[in-house]
Each structure stands twice: as C-alpha cells, then as structure tokens.
Scaffold this active site. Structure first.
Site, PDB file in Angstrom:
ATOM      1  N   HIS A 247      -4.628 -19.775   5.160  1.00 32.17           N
ATOM      2  CA  HIS A 247      -3.583 -18.839   4.289  1.00 32.17           C
ATOM      3  C   HIS A 247      -4.211 -18.602   2.936  1.00 32.17           C
ATOM      4  CE1 HIS A 247      -0.342 -17.777   1.598  1.00 32.17           C
ATOM      5  NE2 HIS A 247       0.332 -17.572   2.819  1.00 32.17           N
ATOM      6  N   ARG A 290      -3.252 -13.741   6.085  1.00 25.22           N
ATOM      7  CA  ARG A 290      -3.833 -14.591   7.263  1.00 25.22           C
ATOM      8  C   ARG A 290      -4.350 -13.838   8.331  1.00 25.22           C
ATOM      9  NH1 ARG A 290       1.607 -17.511   9.037  1.00 25.22           N
ATOM     10  NH2 ARG A 290       2.619 -15.677   8.066  1.00 25.22           N
ATOM     11  N   LYS A 293      -2.162 -10.158  10.005  1.00 22.81           N
ATOM     12  CA  LYS A 293      -0.919  -9.990   9.351  1.00 22.81           C
ATOM     13  C   LYS A 293      -1.189  -8.772   8.516  1.00 22.81           C
ATOM     14  CE  LYS A 293       1.124 -13.805  10.392  1.00 22.81           C
ATOM     15  NZ  LYS A 293       2.494 -13.632  11.121  1.00 22.81           N
ATOM     16  N   ASP A 296      -0.751  -7.007   1.733  1.00 24.17           N
ATOM     17  CA  ASP A 296       0.079  -7.352   0.701  1.00 24.17           C
ATOM     18  C   ASP A 296      -0.552  -7.251  -0.659  1.00 24.17           C
ATOM     19  OD1 ASP A 296       1.997  -8.557  -1.172  1.00 24.17           O
ATOM     20  OD2 ASP A 296       2.793  -9.823   0.481  1.00 24.17           O
ATOM     21  N   CYS A 298      -0.084  -8.845  -3.253  1.00 23.07           N
ATOM     22  CA  CYS A 298      -0.168 -10.001  -4.177  1.00 23.07           C
ATOM     23  C   CYS A 298      -1.591 -10.731  -3.712  1.00 23.07           C
ATOM     24  CB  CYS A 298       0.952 -11.140  -4.000  1.00 23.07           C
ATOM     25  SG  CYS A 298       0.956 -11.817  -2.265  1.00 23.07           S
ATOM     26  N   TYR A 299      -1.977 -10.384  -2.413  1.00 29.31           N
ATOM     27  CA  TYR A 299      -3.372 -11.289  -2.078  1.00 29.31           C
ATOM     28  C   TYR A 299      -4.394 -10.359  -2.743  1.00 29.31           C
ATOM     29  CZ  TYR A 299      -0.419 -13.604   1.265  1.00 29.31           C
ATOM     30  OH  TYR A 299       0.483 -14.549   1.461  1.00 29.31           O
ATOM     31  N   ASP A 352       4.447  -4.885  -3.192  1.00 26.53           N
ATOM     32  CA  ASP A 352       3.703  -5.342  -1.914  1.00 26.53           C
ATOM     33  C   ASP A 352       2.729  -4.441  -1.226  1.00 26.53           C
ATOM     34  OD1 ASP A 352       3.186  -5.896   0.526  1.00 26.53           O
ATOM     35  OD2 ASP A 352       5.058  -7.005   1.012  1.00 26.53           O
ATOM     36  N   ASP A 359       8.673  -5.802  -8.367  1.00 30.48           N
ATOM     37  CA  ASP A 359       8.884  -7.185  -9.058  1.00 30.48           C
ATOM     38  C   ASP A 359       8.066  -7.574  -9.714  1.00 30.48           C
ATOM     39  OD1 ASP A 359       7.064  -9.009  -7.380  1.00 30.48           O
ATOM     40  OD2 ASP A 359       8.268  -8.096  -5.720  1.00 30.48           O
ATOM     41  N   HIS A 362       4.790  -9.309  -7.821  1.00 31.95           N
ATOM     42  CA  HIS A 362       3.677  -8.340  -7.241  1.00 31.95           C
ATOM     43  C   HIS A 362       3.038  -7.927  -8.454  1.00 31.95           C
ATOM     44  CE1 HIS A 362       5.499  -9.275  -3.283  1.00 31.95           C
ATOM     45  NE2 HIS A 362       4.212  -8.966  -2.963  1.00 31.95           N
TER      46      HIS A 362
END
Length: 435
Positions: A247, A290, A293, A296, A298-299, A352, A359, A362
């Site tokens: 992850h 991952r 998936k 996103d 945040c990654y 995201d 938010d 993020h």
C-alpha cells in the site's frame, strides 16, 4: 488549441495531456467489464473533461495551469480559526488538522502571525498527555498518530516565530520517550496507543518524532528494522503488517523509517522502485495507492515522495550508473498536471479526484506531492520543473518528514542542543533523515 502553429507545437511539447494519441492510455477492459473497470472508466471520463477544458482555456490564458494560491490560503486560514471548536467528526484529530493546515501554508509560503503561532503551540501543549505523547485533543488518550502530527506542527511553528523555545518547550522529552517505549512491542513494532493496533504507521511515527527531538536510542531501535523488512511484500511495496497487501501510505512509512534507522540496505530497492513506478497512472498522471485501484490526490505525496528517498539511497550505490542527475524516477510533469488541472477545488482547497469534496488532508498531501514533483534536490545539484505559471512554485519539502527543510533544521538545532533523556545513552547512528 492555440491558433499559431508554432505555439501549438510548443504547447504539445510542454504538456503531456496535449500530446498526440494521449487518449490511447484509457483503460482497456478487453471486453470483460467488472465493477472496478466501470469505476475506472468513470474516473477517466471525469479527468478527460478536466484536461479538455484546460486545452480550451489555453487560447485565452496562456499561463495555465495556475495554482489558485489565494483561494487555498483563504480556505486554510478559515480552518485555523475553527481549531478551537474543531469539527465534530475530527474531534480526535485536531493535531492532524493543525499539521495539514500549517504544512500547506508553509508550502504556499503564506505568513502566520506570531501571536497565532504561539496560540496554536499552546493548544498543542494542552493535547499532550500527562504520561507522555499527544492525544487527538485536550484530555484525550495519547496516540502515536496525533503525536507525530503535533511534533511536526510545533516544528513548523518554531520556524514562524523568533520565540522558538516557547514553541518547542511544549514537548516533554522525558515523557515522550517513555510513551514511545511503552508503545514498543516485542517484535520491534509499535502499537498506535495502549491496547491499539500494530502496524508500520506506528513505526514511522515513533521514529520520526524520536529523530526530530533527538531521543532516538539503541533501546528504542532494537528489532525495529527486522519488523519493517518483514512488511515488504513480493510486489516490492510495503504492507501495514507482515503478510498483507502492499500500500502506498505504508510503503512510504516503511522506506522512510528505514532511512531514519540507517538500514536502507536491508530492503529490496529495485522491486520497491518497480512497484512504486507502476502506481503512476498512465492517463490521469497521478498515483494510485494499490495495484488496480483508482487514482487519488493524496498519493501524490505518499507514492511521489518515495522517489526522492529511493534516489538518495541509490546515490550511495557506486554500481548505479544510470541514475539521473536532474530528475526523479517518475513523470514529474504528469503529476503536476493532474494536481493543478484536476485536483483544485473552485472555492479553494485540493481534492482526491474530480467530483470529490475538498478537505485539509488532501490539500496537504496534494501540495506536498506537487512540491516533490517541482523540485529535484540531488546532493549539490538542483533542478526545478514547474509547469504553467512560474508562480506555481512551492517551497521544497524534506521528503522523509514532509516538512520544509527550514522547519527540520530549526527543530533539530533546538533539540540537538538539549541534553538527551537522563540516564540513557544516545544512539550514535549517522542515519540520514536530517536536513
């Protein structure tokens, strides 16, 4: 598209999303649709709308994409004002709110008054438990996650005000050390709180605060690298616990923790690089957390920051002749395009993916990833790659801590000048992880 042919050629070379055949990177389900392939196509459609809108806007605004700095700062400062009352759903995460907001503001180089900085430091001091460590709010039980967030927040605040001692004195080093030792398990891991879950997040949080505050000892380090190595999976990334799936967030925690320990030689670096590089999505340009998936925002940091760390480790390998002297080993422009074109909320803050709410979490990690993608800091060499308006440039981050370099230096100078916890011999490791 730009009407001038020469301008059109320049734009095509300047932006990945303008390259001929760009849409060929759309996901192909090979005629075997599934629920996840349907979700992937929906995300791609929403992202393509963003890119197409961007292409149209180039005729009118040649300096796009533009980081909406003022809107983001307004969103963040409003969040700071609400810290005293907090959000009901985040009442146990208030040091995290401090960190997400303060770190975003330091990356944007937005000023905070000294009075406000001291007020926030005092609030964080009230989140410190009488037995050591920080809770999610005043009078809450100590937990490693808000402890990490609180220490990072105080490091940022110490770089804002001249009254550094007044800020960093909020950390009781003796009690913090005792708390970390109490959280340590027999197998070299750390539980997040008394009786709480055990995973690699706890390892990273414990080592990060211990290194920043100069309380890292042999006793605290014993067996920790053994646990981390057992978390690296056959794919190459790291899982939260041995035997689980790799992850992005856990992978960052694993490799950053090994840097803090000075034991990066123990991990399989090539398989880690292969797995992380394959998490950058072809069409979107951002990262997934991952295998198989969705992208996103945040990654952008959790995966993106792994590359400077891998680069730093690889620089010590005399056999690595193919290491770039000017770039990280991922598509930096593609990530910037995803963040700037697809992840900026129209009223400030970052998200995201298109269609999601803004938010502070993020906002923090999108900006952190954007900073990583803009700055190459390889030893004595540096190379900035900033797409769009030159004012999009953010302050560089120190990727191991996800703090500005200045904040790390300020905190380490302060804590290194202090005596370590009484009666304990300091670990003399020269592990990288400082400035």
């Amino acid at each position: 598209m730009a009407s001038d042919p020469n301008q059109a050629d320049q734009d095509t070379s300047r932006f990945r999303c303008l390259a001929p055949g760009f849409e060929q990177f759309k996901f192909n389900d090979e005629g075997l649709p599934t629920r996840t392939s349907h979700e992937q196509k929906q995300v791609e459609d929403s992202i393509l709308k963003c890119y197409r809108s961007f292409i149209t806007s180039l005729d009118i605004y040649p300096d796009v994409p533009f980081l909406e700095r003022e809107s983001h700062v307004e969103f963040l400062l409003k969040g700071l004002k609400q810290l005293s009352s907090s959000y009901e759903c985040l009442d146990s995460s208030r040091p995290w709110l401090c960190y997400w907001i303060l770190h975003s503001l330091e990356l944007l180089e937005a000023p905070i008054t000294e009075d406000k900085a001291l007020q926030i430091a005092e609030f964080l001091g009230r989140c410190q438990h009488r037995d050591g460590g920080f809770g999610g709010g005043p009078m809450q039980y100590p937990h490693l996650a808000p402890t990490y967030a609180a220490v990072n927040s105080l490091c940022i605040l110490s770089n804002i005000t001249d009254r550094v001692f007044n800020v960093l004195k909020q950390v009781s080093l003796e009690k913090l050390y005792n708390f970390l030792m109490r959280m340590k398990t027999r197998d070299g891991a750390f539980q997040m709180h008394d009786g709480g879950e055990v995973d690699i997040r706890g390892v990273y949080c414990a080592l990060s605060v211990a290194r920043l505050t100069n309380i890292l000892t042999k006793e605290l380090l014993e067996g920790v690298s053994d646990f981390i190595i057992r978390c690296q999976t056959y794919e190459g990334g790291f899982a939260g616990y041995p035997g689980l799936e790799a992850h992005g967030g856990y992978t960052f925690c694993g490799i950053a923790a090994l840097v803090l320990l000075g034991h990066t030689e123990r991990c399989d670096l090539r398989s880690l690089l292969r797995w992380t590089a394959n998490r950058q999505t072809q069409l979107e340009g951002g990262f997934q957390g991952r295998t198989n998936k969705l992208v996103d925002g945040c990654y952008s940091f959790w995966q993106g920051a792994t590359f400077p760390i891998i680069h730093m480790i690889s620089c010590t390998d005399d056999d690595d002749q193919n290491l770039s002297a000017t770039r990280w080993m991922f598509h930096q422009e593609a990530l910037q395009e995803y963040i700037l074109i697809c992840c900026q909320h129209s009223y400030g803050g970052l998200i995201d993916k298109p269609g999601k709410a803004r938010d502070h979490y993020h906002t923090c990690y999108c900006l952190s990833g954007l900073s990583v993608a803009q700055h190459f800091l390889g030893g004595l060499l540096s190379n900035d790659i900033v797409i769009g308006n030159p004012q999009n440039r953010l302050r560089p981050v120190q990727p191991v801590y996800n703090l500005s370099i200045d904040s790390v230096i300020m905190a380490q100078q302060h804590f290194n000048a202090m005596m370590p916890p009484a009666g304990r011999a300091q670990e003399e490791s020269s592990a990288p992880g400082g400035s």
